[in-house]
Write a protein that holds these residues in place. Structure first.
Motif, mmCIF file in Angstrom:
data_model
loop_
_atom_site.group_PDB
_atom_site.id
_atom_site.type_symbol
_atom_site.label_atom_id
_atom_site.label_comp_id
_atom_site.label_asym_id
_atom_site.label_seq_id
_atom_site.Cartn_x
_atom_site.Cartn_y
_atom_site.Cartn_z
ATOM 1 N N ASP A 208 1.126 5.166 1.288
ATOM 2 C CA ASP A 208 0.548 5.920 2.403
ATOM 3 C C ASP A 208 -0.058 7.245 1.963
ATOM 4 N N LYS B 148 5.412 -0.790 2.477
ATOM 5 C CA LYS B 148 4.824 0.535 2.647
ATOM 6 C C LYS B 148 5.529 1.504 1.707
ATOM 7 N N ASN C 132 0.831 -1.209 0.000
ATOM 8 C CA ASN C 132 0.000 0.000 0.000
ATOM 9 C C ASN C 132 0.861 1.253 0.000
ATOM 10 N N TYR D 183 -4.619 4.796 3.559
ATOM 11 C CA TYR D 183 -3.757 3.953 4.396
ATOM 12 C C TYR D 183 -4.357 3.771 5.788
#
Length: 287
Positions: free
Chosen positions: A187, A254, A185, A194
């Protein structure tokens, strides 16, 4: 006559093994559903192939996710089949996944469709049933989580990208085996935030479910991923939750500054998600 039949069978086998991308339809719940299937040139009926279910995002057709993610060269190299089911055409006249409609058994219809699609693939091709994996982007990321829960008895590992665990009373997650997951994912993703929204849980909540279920270490090993494009002003952190049951683990990438794109494509080029996902999947199978 026997020679003729044998020659015909050989010819059919050759056609299947020589194919690349197959377009097809499947009638499910009184609706004709479209799909794309990529068959590597090494495929033969004598050797069961791993299966990668690749799920598209909202409004994009099955063929789009196949071309967008570029799994085909890896399928050629490692001999796995890629299957891309397509969501039902909605009121906006675009293909989409429906997390709320249920059948008479109370099952989410699109989950039942993917389950039936797997049945069709296993019937039509030689599939290694212990090596079925699912990944997807955006709505496909949601569906990867959902299938990892509702079809857990068939899925060896999951890889949601830019997706989340749904916030829905219909969503019951009851896995039956340790399930490795790689979760990616950005952010700075406005479409799938997120920190979650009314449709999806936060990345932390989504991760924690699988960390707890697999009994992984709660403290991750965090490393920086080599930045393949410093100019895009994004960096990538790899969070590994290790030592889960049956050698399972949860890995979170991330993308700091990352938006709603598949990493490795336009705008998100700090790292390539596609080879990382397949490398992760190839470590695991159903026991």
């Amino acid at each position: 006559m026997k020679k003729a039949v044998f020659s015909l069978l050989c010819f059919i086998t050759f056609l299947v093994s020589a194919q690349e991308t197959v377009s097809g339809t499947m009638l499910h719940d009184d609706t004709e559903r479209i799909h794309k299937i990529y068959i590597p040139s090494s495929y033969t009926i004598e050797k069961p192939a791993p299966l990668l279910l690749l799920i598209h995002g909202y409004s994009e057709p099955a063929g789009w996710i196949l071309e967008y993610t570029k799994f085909q060269p890896l399928a050629e190299k490692y001999g796995f089949i890629i299957a891309c089911p397509e969501g039902k055409i909605n009121r906006a006249k675009v293909p989409a996944w429906d997390f709320s409609s249920t059948n008479e058994k109370g099952e989410i219809k699109d989950v039942d469709y993917i389950n039936s699609f797997m049945d069709k693939l296993i019937n039509d091709y030689s599939i290694d049933k212990k090596r079925i994996y699912i990944t997807g982007f955006s709505q496909g990321g949601y569906m990867s989580f959902i299938a990892g829960c509702h079809l857990n008895n068939r899925i060896a590992a999951i890889a949601p990208v830019s997706g989340a665990m749904p916030v829905s009373s219909l969503f019951k997650c009851a896995p039956v085996h340790s399930t490795p997951a790689i979760v990616i994912n950005g952010d700075n993703d406005n479409a799938v935030p997120y920190n979650g929204n009314r449709f999806g849980k936060s990345v932390k909540e989504s991760l924690n479910f699988w960390i707890d279920y697999n009994k992984c270490d709660k403290i991750p090993v965090i490393t920086s991923v080599e930045d393949q494009n410093p100019a895009d002003e994004q960096t990538v952190e790899k969070h590994e939750f290790l030592n889960g049951e049956n050698h399972s683990k949860i890995v979170h990438y991330k993308v700091v500054g990352g938006t709603h794109l598949w990493p490795g494509r336009e705008g998100n080029t700090s790292f390539e998600a596609t080879p990382i996902i397949w490398k992760f999947f190839s470590q695991f199978k159903l026991e």
